[in-house]
Design an enzyme around this catalytic site. Structure first.
Site, PDB file in Angstrom:
ATOM      1  N   GLU A 193       0.856  -1.318   0.189  1.00 18.98           N
ATOM      2  CA  GLU A 193       0.226   0.167   0.354  1.00 18.98           C
ATOM      3  C   GLU A 193       0.455   1.465   0.146  1.00 18.98           C
ATOM      4  O   GLU A 193       0.325   2.146  -0.629  1.00 18.98           O
ATOM      5  CB  GLU A 193      -0.656   0.324   1.439  1.00 18.98           C
ATOM      6  CG  GLU A 193      -1.719  -1.048   1.369  1.00 18.98           C
ATOM      7  CD  GLU A 193      -1.489  -2.596   2.052  1.00 18.98           C
ATOM      8  OE1 GLU A 193       0.161  -2.529   2.539  1.00 18.98           O
ATOM      9  OE2 GLU A 193      -2.225  -2.967   3.117  1.00 18.98           O
ATOM     10  N   THR A 202      19.979 -40.671   2.543  1.00 19.76           N
ATOM     11  CA  THR A 202      19.924 -39.232   1.612  1.00 19.76           C
ATOM     12  C   THR A 202      20.852 -38.166   1.322  1.00 19.76           C
ATOM     13  O   THR A 202      22.253 -38.441   0.306  1.00 19.76           O
ATOM     14  CB  THR A 202      17.862 -38.594   1.452  1.00 19.76           C
ATOM     15  OG1 THR A 202      17.202 -39.470   0.860  1.00 19.76           O
ATOM     16  CG2 THR A 202      18.837 -37.677  -0.048  1.00 19.76           C
ATOM     17  N   ARG A 223      22.450 -24.159  -5.261  1.00 18.95           N
ATOM     18  CA  ARG A 223      22.972 -23.385  -6.526  1.00 18.95           C
ATOM     19  C   ARG A 223      22.976 -23.021  -7.471  1.00 18.95           C
ATOM     20  O   ARG A 223      24.216 -22.199  -8.470  1.00 18.95           O
ATOM     21  CB  ARG A 223      23.934 -24.840  -6.179  1.00 18.95           C
ATOM     22  CG  ARG A 223      24.305 -24.927  -4.767  1.00 18.95           C
ATOM     23  CD  ARG A 223      26.105 -26.734  -5.108  1.00 18.95           C
ATOM     24  NE  ARG A 223      25.060 -27.122  -5.728  1.00 18.95           N
ATOM     25  CZ  ARG A 223      23.672 -27.831  -5.184  1.00 18.95           C
ATOM     26  NH1 ARG A 223      23.547 -28.241  -4.010  1.00 18.95           N
ATOM     27  NH2 ARG A 223      24.116 -28.932  -5.617  1.00 18.95           N
TER      28      ARG A 223
HETATM   29  N1  LIG Z   1      14.665 -39.275  -6.863  1.00 19.39           N
HETATM   30  C1  LIG Z   1      14.224 -38.621  -5.422  1.00 19.39           C
HETATM   31  O1  LIG Z   1      13.189 -37.168  -5.681  1.00 19.39           O
HETATM   32  C2  LIG Z   1      14.994 -38.576  -4.938  1.00 19.39           C
HETATM   33  C3  LIG Z   1      14.650 -37.778  -3.463  1.00 19.39           C
HETATM   34  C4  LIG Z   1      15.812 -37.935  -2.535  1.00 19.39           C
HETATM   35  C5  LIG Z   1      16.132 -39.596  -1.820  1.00 19.39           C
HETATM   36  N2  LIG Z   1      16.148 -40.308  -3.022  1.00 19.39           N
HETATM   37  C6  LIG Z   1      17.158 -41.666  -2.949  1.00 19.39           C
HETATM   38  O2  LIG Z   1      16.141 -42.160  -1.629  1.00 19.39           O
HETATM   39  C7  LIG Z   1      17.252 -43.097  -1.228  1.00 19.39           C
HETATM   40  C8  LIG Z   1      16.934 -42.613   0.754  1.00 19.39           C
HETATM   41  O3  LIG Z   1      16.088 -43.296   0.867  1.00 19.39           O
HETATM   42  P1  LIG Z   1      15.179 -43.670   2.091  1.00 19.39           P
HETATM   43  O4  LIG Z   1      13.871 -44.027   2.048  1.00 19.39           O
HETATM   44  O5  LIG Z   1      16.834 -45.239   2.557  1.00 19.39           O
HETATM   45  O6  LIG Z   1      15.819 -43.048   3.200  1.00 19.39           O
HETATM   46  P2  LIG Z   1      15.461 -41.497   3.813  1.00 19.39           P
HETATM   47  O7  LIG Z   1      14.444 -41.120   3.626  1.00 19.39           O
HETATM   48  O8  LIG Z   1      16.825 -40.432   3.020  1.00 19.39           O
HETATM   49  O9  LIG Z   1      16.232 -42.074   5.427  1.00 19.39           O
HETATM   50  C9  LIG Z   1      15.713 -42.437   5.831  1.00 19.39           C
HETATM   51  C10 LIG Z   1      15.902 -42.550   7.948  1.00 19.39           C
HETATM   52  O10 LIG Z   1      15.409 -41.431   8.572  1.00 19.39           O
HETATM   53  C11 LIG Z   1      15.664 -41.650   9.161  1.00 19.39           C
HETATM   54  N3  LIG Z   1      14.217 -41.053   9.416  1.00 19.39           N
HETATM   55  C12 LIG Z   1      13.437 -39.941   8.582  1.00 19.39           C
HETATM   56  N4  LIG Z   1      12.283 -39.660   8.867  1.00 19.39           N
HETATM   57  C13 LIG Z   1      12.591 -40.133  10.549  1.00 19.39           C
HETATM   58  C14 LIG Z   1      10.914 -40.220  11.155  1.00 19.39           C
HETATM   59  N5  LIG Z   1      10.002 -39.364  11.179  1.00 19.39           N
HETATM   60  N6  LIG Z   1      11.554 -40.101  12.559  1.00 19.39           N
HETATM   61  C15 LIG Z   1      12.406 -41.375  13.017  1.00 19.39           C
HETATM   62  N7  LIG Z   1      13.513 -41.358  11.909  1.00 19.39           N
HETATM   63  C16 LIG Z   1      13.537 -40.637  10.458  1.00 19.39           C
HETATM   64  C17 LIG Z   1      15.774 -42.853   9.678  1.00 19.39           C
HETATM   65  O11 LIG Z   1      16.234 -43.433  10.233  1.00 19.39           O
HETATM   66  P3  LIG Z   1      16.772 -44.192  11.505  1.00 19.39           P
HETATM   67  O12 LIG Z   1      16.755 -45.717  10.355  1.00 19.39           O
HETATM   68  O13 LIG Z   1      18.683 -44.124  11.513  1.00 19.39           O
HETATM   69  O14 LIG Z   1      15.975 -44.181  12.611  1.00 19.39           O
HETATM   70  C18 LIG Z   1      15.362 -43.585   8.169  1.00 19.39           C
HETATM   71  O15 LIG Z   1      15.662 -44.906   8.164  1.00 19.39           O
HETATM   72  C19 LIG Z   1      18.428 -42.899  -1.478  1.00 19.39           C
HETATM   73  O16 LIG Z   1      19.006 -43.531  -2.139  1.00 19.39           O
HETATM   74  C20 LIG Z   1      18.438 -41.804  -2.231  1.00 19.39           C
HETATM   75  O17 LIG Z   1      19.444 -41.183  -3.355  1.00 19.39           O
HETATM   76  C21 LIG Z   1      15.567 -40.493  -4.137  1.00 19.39           C
END
Ligand SMILES: NC(=O)c1ccc[n+]([C@@H]2O[C@H](COP(=O)([O-])OP(=O)(O)OC[C@H]3O[C@@H](n4cnc5c(N)ncnc54)[C@H](OP(=O)(O)O)[C@@H]3O)[C@@H](O)[C@H]2O)c1
Length: 349
Positions: free
Chosen positions: A46, A197, A208
């Site tokens: 405004e 991740t 970036r």
């Molecule tokens: N295509 C895409 O857009 C994209 C984006 C991101 C990642 N990625 C891929 O995704 C893969 C990883 O995914 P992911 O599912 O294996 O693992 P993630 O979601 O990256 O990490 C999972 C871990 O984070 C912790 N965590 C997450 N949320 C939580 C919550 N609410 N409460 C407590 N702990 C929590 C836990 O750790 P603890 O087990 O130690 O308890 C869980 O095991 C990688 O390969 C990456 O390259 C792809």
């Protein structure tokens, strides 16, 4: 009012966490002044619009249009209502009321009390969609939460960890789509991932590839498995680590450390409360699958931005499953970007 919405966009995201409001002054069917909210702490729409009018004498027969109710309190700037009253402008048209308890109808009340003609309620749906970050923070005391991921044509977000030889991202999306994600990072005030991740992609989570500030980084790592040398701890952006109670991270200073208080499903709410206290009005959850799924299950999300890629992986980490209302889609080269909204949170149109 459509022009006010357009103008407001020019102030976004610099105005954040203030709402990016637009304003015009009209006299005898002509727009004689325009303005939008400046970078956080700067003048509101405004004040900019009133100052832009060349012949201030005609304000006594003009109308001011503004997308959000003019403020009536002293914040970082004096109340816009005072400036409107001083201008002598007799008519005020307001898009929507401001739910901020410091305003909440008081701006309108002061204008009416001073004998101004006021009309409220124009293009309300459109304005609520535009200002959804601000409105969610004000009305629900939490950041507007966007879930974002990319998935292959056969439904995976990444190859299986066991098949990956290098700690580096496996890109499913094209260069322009990746640049779009960096744009989103400058528009949204915080960004969150799970520790897998952070480790597997060596994620930095900064903007970036687009001009603008990087968001606050939130890392969920209950058992402290992320290497202290991980790029997410590189101090290039403010960072907060959520860990289980009892873990200490003195070595990572100045990274902020928050203790996880509840179960997996309660964490999104705890993170939301933490970010709200920090005046972060928006959160981008970038993965991975586990983290995205906990957000989907908790219901603590508003919007999905899903990039579909033509790449096939054959096997891998399965993409999250969800139910949501489809809003629109857009082609970015050979990638498809789809927008969905949570049926419970109906801002986006
Ligand atoms: N295509 C895409 O857009 C994209 C984006 C991101 C990642 N990625 C891929 O995704 C893969 C990883 O995914 P992911 O599912 O294996 O693992 P993630 O979601 O990256 O990490 C999972 C871990 O984070 C912790 N965590 C997450 N949320 C939580 C919550 N609410 N409460 C407590 N702990 C929590 C836990 O750790 P603890 O087990 O130690 O308890 C869980 O095991 C990688 O390969 C990456 O390259 C792809």
């Amino acid at each position: 009012m459509k022009r006010c919405i357009q103008l407001g966009r020019m102030g976004f995201p610099a105005a954040s966490p203030n709402p990016a409001v637009g304003c015009i002054i009209e006299c005898d069917g002509q727009v004689i002044g325009e303005g939008y909210t400046q970078a956080f702490g700067g003048p509101h729409a405004e004040v900019m619009a009133l100052s832009s009018v060349k012949n201030q004498d005609v304000l006594s027969k003009a109308t001011i249009y503004v997308s959000l109710e003019p403020c009536s309190h002293y914040g970082k700037t004096p109340p816009c209502v005072n400036r409107i009253l001083e201008s002598g402008i007799p008519r005020v048209v307001v898009g929507i009321l401001d739910p901020n308890p410091q305003v909440a109808g008081q701006g309108i009340h002061r204008l009416l009390e001073a004998g101004r003609q006021v009309h409220v309620g124009v293009l309300e749906e459109e304005i609520r969609s535009e200002l959804r970050f601000f409105l969610t923070a004000q009305e629900q005391k939490r950041p507007y939460t966007v879930l974002k991921w990319a998935q292959s044509a056969d439904g995976f977000i990444a190859p299986l960890a066991s098949t990956r030889t290098e700690k580096t991202p496996v890109w499913l999306t094209n260069r322009a789509a990746r640049q779009r994600v960096h744009q989103y990072r400058t528009e949204i005030q915080s960004i969150l991932i799970g520790w897998k991740t952070a480790e597997e992609d060596q994620a930095q989570l900064t903007a970036r590839d687009w001009a603008g500030p990087s968001p606050r980084r939130i890392l969920i790592d209950p058992q402290g498995k992320t290497s202290p040398h991980s790029p997410i701890f590189d101090q290039s952006a403010p960072t907060t680590l959520f860990v289980n109670q009892g873990m200490t991270y003195a070595a990572l200073a100045p990274i902020e450390v928050e203790q996880i208080r509840g179960s997996v499903n309660e964490l999104p709410k705890q993170v939301a409360g933490y970010l709200h206290r920090k005046q972060c009005n928006s959160l981008l959850v970038e993965g991975g699958a586990f983290t995205l799924s906990t957000y989907l299950h908790s219901g603590q999300w508003d919007e999905i931005r899903l990039f579909r890629s033509p790449v096939e992986l054959g096997d891998g980490v399965a993409a999250p499953q969800f139910k949501a209302d489809f809003i629109r889609q857009e082609a970015i080269g050979n990638n498809q970007l789809e927008f969905y909204k949570n049926t419970q949170n109906s801002f986006l149109i």
